[in-house]
Design a protein around this motif. Structure first.
Motif, short mmCIF file in Angstrom:
data_model
loop_
_atom_site.label_atom_id
_atom_site.label_comp_id
_atom_site.label_asym_id
_atom_site.label_seq_id
_atom_site.Cartn_x
_atom_site.Cartn_y
_atom_site.Cartn_z
N GLY A 290 26.99 -101.22 51.18
CA GLY A 290 27.64 -100.71 52.25
C GLY A 290 28.60 -99.83 51.97
O GLY A 290 28.88 -98.68 52.89
N SER A 291 29.25 -99.76 50.99
CA SER A 291 30.16 -98.49 50.53
C SER A 291 29.43 -97.23 50.73
O SER A 291 29.80 -96.29 51.18
N VAL A 292 28.24 -97.09 50.19
CA VAL A 292 27.50 -95.96 50.20
C VAL A 292 27.20 -95.49 51.42
O VAL A 292 27.22 -94.27 51.81
N LEU A 293 26.95 -96.37 52.37
CA LEU A 293 26.56 -96.06 53.72
C LEU A 293 27.76 -95.66 54.48
O LEU A 293 27.59 -94.72 55.35
N ASP A 294 29.05 -96.17 54.20
CA ASP A 294 30.10 -95.58 54.90
C ASP A 294 30.38 -94.23 54.40
O ASP A 294 30.84 -93.57 55.45
N VAL A 295 30.38 -93.96 53.22
CA VAL A 295 30.47 -92.59 52.69
C VAL A 295 29.69 -91.83 53.36
O VAL A 295 29.78 -90.39 53.50
N ALA A 296 28.18 -92.18 53.34
CA ALA A 296 27.46 -91.31 53.95
C ALA A 296 27.54 -90.99 55.59
O ALA A 296 27.28 -89.63 55.77
N MET A 297 28.05 -91.89 56.06
CA MET A 297 28.34 -91.80 57.63
C MET A 297 29.43 -90.78 57.80
O MET A 297 29.44 -89.94 58.43
N ALA A 298 30.57 -90.71 56.92
CA ALA A 298 31.70 -89.97 56.91
C ALA A 298 31.21 -88.46 56.40
O ALA A 298 31.74 -87.64 57.34
#
Length: 322
Positions: free
Chosen positions: A261-269
């Motif tokens: 989830g953290s990786v996806l959050d950073v990817a979205m940012a």
């Protein structure tokens, strides 16, 4: 310590401050162990069935873990009851910062788009005033909704049955009231609702928030923005939603799931940052050319502030969770 006792202790300490959880968990576990051993001393200690029965009797004698937690709590929780207090605090930590950021962004966008010459003092005054109002409103709504929900919940260790009889709390209720699992499910549902709202942003007409006069009621997003950018945005949101669905089904969030989830959050940012710095994402009529660069910078800063705050909040909650 058996799985049943561990679940019981987890339910008790889930309602307590983090700094006191370890000591209280050890104390309750020792108490349960001593009570079980004392009672087994009067019977056949070699019988596993007898030991399990005695353990259940001891837990039921101690009673509802929510009520037991009150005896260890130094801070009274009268406004919101102990059953709803964890999700109440979590909602405030999640919703209030999100409301603040979205209100600030909306005020900056509208002010810059409607003011021929932007003055920092006027922008700050309008933004701060509206943000404070929005935060107070959000706080009141959260408190009222959770407070009303608390009143509809069982407020004690017993519940009234027809004829005025009371049903005593039993171990069977323990599994239905697993505090950590319930909070994980509640967080997953709220996150899914938030993601649906984010997915709808490119489709929401500006007339919905009373600024449709600026661009004829079209959407906030530039109609000439490439379809690939929208598909990428929705695709990342879909992947993030899958993580929340898994949490909802499992009623648990393991380290691997949180890392994903953290990786996806950073990817979205990163995706949004690139889009904002290379494309005209907002509708042209909502952008004052003189303030376009300010809008971009503020929006990018807000995105990364939300992501960093979200990661800190998520991992701190994971570390606190029993």
């Amino acid at each position: 310590m058996s799985a049943l006792t561990e679940t019981y202790v987890d339910n008790v300490i889930a309602h307590l401050p983090e700094k006191s959880r370890d000591d209280i968990a050890a104390e309750i576990t020792a108490t349960i162990t001593d009570m079980v051993e004392d009672r087994l001393g009067e019977a056949d200690p070699s019988s596993d069935d007898r030991a399990a029965t005695v353990e259940r009797e001891v837990l039921e004698e101690l009673g509802d873990p929510v009520l037991l937690s009150r005896e260890y709590s130094n801070a009274p929780q009268f406004l919101i009851g102990p059953k709803s207090y964890p999700i109440f605090i979590w909602s405030l930590r999640w919703v209030l910062p999100a409301v603040a950021v979205l209100t600030i962004l909306a005020n900056v966008v509208v002010h810059i788009a409607t003011t021929p010459e932007v003055h920092l003092g006027a922008l700050l005054g309008q933004t701060i005033g509206n943000t404070v109002t929005a935060l107070l409103t959000a706080f009141a709504v959260i408190t009222i909704l959770i407070g009303l929900g608390e009143r509809n919940m069982d407020g004690g260790a017993t519940e009234k049955l027809p004829g005025g009889r009371s049903a005593t709390w039993t171990v069977a209720d323990l599994h239905r009231r697993d505090a950590a699992a319930s909070q994980t499910r509640a967080e997953a549902v709220l996150n899914l609702i938030f993601m649906v709202l984010l997915a709808l942003i490119p489709l929401i007409p500006t007339s919905l928030v009373y600024i449709g006069h600026l661009n004829g009621g079209e959407t906030f997003v530039n109609p000439d923005l490439g379809t690939g950018w929208l598909l990428g945005y929705w695709g990342l949101l879909a992947l993030m939603a899958v993580i929340e669905v898994i949490k909802l089904v499992r009623a648990a969030a393991g380290t691997g799931l949180l890392i994903t989830g953290s990786v996806l959050d950073v990817a979205m940012a990163i995706f949004l940052t690139v889009a904002l710095l290379t494309q005209q994402v907002l509708h042209p009529d909502l952008t004052n050319p003189a303030g376009a660069e300010v809008q971009q910078i503020i929006t990018v800063i807000a995105i990364w502030a939300i992501v960093i705050w979200d990661q800190i909040s998520t991992w701190r909650a994971h570390r606190r969770r029993p």
